[in-house]
Design an enzyme around this catalytic site. Structure first.
Site, PDB file in Angstrom:
ATOM      1  N   ALA A  57      28.173   5.234 -26.081  1.00  0.00           N
ATOM      2  CA  ALA A  57      29.360   4.523 -25.950  1.00  0.00           C
ATOM      3  C   ALA A  57      29.756   4.001 -24.897  1.00  0.00           C
ATOM      4  O   ALA A  57      29.925   4.982 -23.982  1.00  0.00           O
ATOM      5  CB  ALA A  57      30.301   5.487 -26.566  1.00  0.00           C
ATOM      6  N   TYR A 180      37.913   8.108 -31.826  1.00  0.00           N
ATOM      7  CA  TYR A 180      37.978   7.222 -30.494  1.00  0.00           C
ATOM      8  C   TYR A 180      39.182   6.189 -30.963  1.00  0.00           C
ATOM      9  O   TYR A 180      39.914   6.084 -31.955  1.00  0.00           O
ATOM     10  CB  TYR A 180      36.980   6.677 -29.763  1.00  0.00           C
ATOM     11  CG  TYR A 180      35.779   7.956 -29.576  1.00  0.00           C
ATOM     12  CD1 TYR A 180      36.389   8.845 -28.854  1.00  0.00           C
ATOM     13  CD2 TYR A 180      34.660   7.849 -30.093  1.00  0.00           C
ATOM     14  CE1 TYR A 180      35.614   9.946 -28.503  1.00  0.00           C
ATOM     15  CE2 TYR A 180      33.959   9.140 -29.815  1.00  0.00           C
ATOM     16  CZ  TYR A 180      34.347  10.049 -28.929  1.00  0.00           C
ATOM     17  OH  TYR A 180      33.341  11.113 -28.519  1.00  0.00           O
ATOM     18  N   ARG A 228      30.753   0.228 -35.988  1.00  0.00           N
ATOM     19  CA  ARG A 228      30.653   1.834 -36.433  1.00  0.00           C
ATOM     20  C   ARG A 228      31.929   2.264 -36.905  1.00  0.00           C
ATOM     21  O   ARG A 228      33.052   2.321 -36.480  1.00  0.00           O
ATOM     22  CB  ARG A 228      30.137   2.558 -35.414  1.00  0.00           C
ATOM     23  CG  ARG A 228      30.146   4.034 -35.689  1.00  0.00           C
ATOM     24  CD  ARG A 228      29.071   5.089 -34.936  1.00  0.00           C
ATOM     25  NE  ARG A 228      28.154   5.260 -35.389  1.00  0.00           N
ATOM     26  CZ  ARG A 228      27.089   6.028 -34.908  1.00  0.00           C
ATOM     27  NH1 ARG A 228      27.538   6.993 -33.873  1.00  0.00           N
ATOM     28  NH2 ARG A 228      25.947   6.270 -35.469  1.00  0.00           N
ATOM     29  N   ARG A 322      19.587  13.007 -32.976  1.00  0.00           N
ATOM     30  CA  ARG A 322      19.186  14.336 -32.601  1.00  0.00           C
ATOM     31  C   ARG A 322      17.693  14.344 -32.707  1.00  0.00           C
ATOM     32  O   ARG A 322      16.646  14.968 -31.747  1.00  0.00           O
ATOM     33  CB  ARG A 322      19.770  15.478 -33.255  1.00  0.00           C
ATOM     34  CG  ARG A 322      21.307  15.567 -32.565  1.00  0.00           C
ATOM     35  CD  ARG A 322      21.890  16.630 -33.526  1.00  0.00           C
ATOM     36  NE  ARG A 322      23.338  17.079 -32.865  1.00  0.00           N
ATOM     37  CZ  ARG A 322      24.309  16.168 -33.436  1.00  0.00           C
ATOM     38  NH1 ARG A 322      24.335  15.151 -34.201  1.00  0.00           N
ATOM     39  NH2 ARG A 322      25.516  16.472 -32.667  1.00  0.00           N
TER      40      ARG A 322
END
Length: 355
Positions: A57, A180, A228, A322
């Site tokens: 981001a 966000y 997204r 991850r």
């Protein structure tokens, strides 16, 4: 050839495969500038065989950073510093992408490993802003953006997109997920505005749609544009899958090429039961009902699992996070397990698995 390692084309951009790197914040920038860490981190993922490498981001304003250590592209000097990274990514055969973001009320926080949480102004933090003056849980309430300030966001995001192009990025993604700023406008849990950017679905989606139109105008016609979304807030009365499907159809009309489908992050009351591929059903629904390409993400860790999602038509690409931190060469290993052969850097050829 497997579906995972079949090349995929959006507009004039061809990805060598559908194993992509999801944006992952590194909290390692200096005044928004990328560092050697980003070169090694993103470069290793490109070297490992990913088809698309999306950087973390990246804030469109200093105020929009998640933390003081977050990446930014609000000035030309930052864009220049990204060039060596995008050049390296592309030299490895991957496509370089950037996620453009504003953290809104979730800005001014610490690094996760140093005690994640709000940083007071007296300690180097700053006044946050949001769709409404509602804090994230018990965090300090943001200042509600004025109508004029919201109307300025499209030009701010468009300027960041133009810098991203100069920096060598080939894909741009707008971050409207994980609680966000753009997600804060979408959800009725965080948007209590009474002007044209609040209220009903049309009002709550207006900021995202105006920003998307402005970015699409400056982003080249040959280059893909992603958004997204959090498909659901996982809280009753919040943003949900049906609204995600509806806004995805509108985004497609504005020239968005793919929805990167995640979930949650807006409200600490969320109740999620994560398991392997727990968000794939959301991606599948948006793909089938909104008529737009999607990427699936979230606990997709096994090559066979990723392959099955694509083979079943649930998604057009797989984003990995991850698992790539544990194994940056996951795509190369996955290709071997699926019986495919993909290019390796000549320096690493002697490390290939036996055929």
């Amino acid at each position: 050839m497997s579906e995972l390692f079949t090349p995929y084309t959006l507009r004039a951009t061809t990805f060598r495969n559908r194993a992509w790197v999801a944006p992952m914040c590194q909290y390692s920038s200096v005044d928004g500038h990328p560092t050697d860490w980003h070169l090694v981190h993103l470069g290793s993922l490109a070297r490992g065989g990913a088809g698309l490498v999306i950087s973390e981001a990246t804030a469109v304003t200093a105020q929009g950073r998640i933390s003081p250590f977050d990446a930014g592209i609000w000035n030309d000097e930052q864009a220049v510093d990204y060039r060596r990274i995008t050049d390296f990514i592309k030299a490895q055969g991957a496509v370089a992408g950037i996620q453009l973001a504003h953290a809104g009320r979730k800005a001014s926080t610490g690094r996760p490993w140093q005690g994640h949480g709000p940083i007071p102004v007296a300690e180097g933090g700053w006044q946050t802003v949001g769709a409404s003056a509602l804090g994230f849980g018990d965090w300090p309430a943001p200042r509600e953006l004025s109508t004029d300030e919201v109307a300025e966001l499209p030009s701010i995001f468009a300027a960041a997109a133009s810098r991203s192009l100069e920096a060598g990025f080939e894909v741009a993604e707008l971050h409207a997920a994980h609680g966000y700023l753009l997600h804060q406008f979408l959800s009725p849990l965080s948007n209590r505005r009474s002007d044209r950017y609040g209220g009903d679905f049309a009002g709550r989606t207006r900021a995202l749609l105006e920003i998307t139109a402005a970015v699409r105008e400056v982003w080249p016609a040959d280059n893909p544009l992603f958004v997204r979304l959090s498909a659901t807030d996982w809280v009753e009365g919040g943003w949900d899958l049906e609204q995600s499907i509806a806004v995805s159809a509108r985004l497609a009309d504005l020239g968005v090429d793919l929805i990167d489908v995640s979930s949650g992050g807006l409200d600490p009351r969320q109740r999620i039961a994560p398991g392997p591929g727990y968000q794939v059903e959301f991606a599948e629904a948006i793909r089938s009902k909104a008529g737009i390409a999607v990427a699936a993400v979230g606990l997709i860790t096994a090559p066979a699992q990723a392959e099955q999602i694509l083979a079943d038509g649930q998604a057009d690409a797989i984003e990995l996070a991850r698992v790539l931190l544990r194994d940056p060469s996951w795509p190369q290993r996955a290709a071997h397990e699926l019986g495919d052969s993909i290019a390796w850097p000549p320096q690493y050829e002697r490390g290939r698995w036996p055929s």
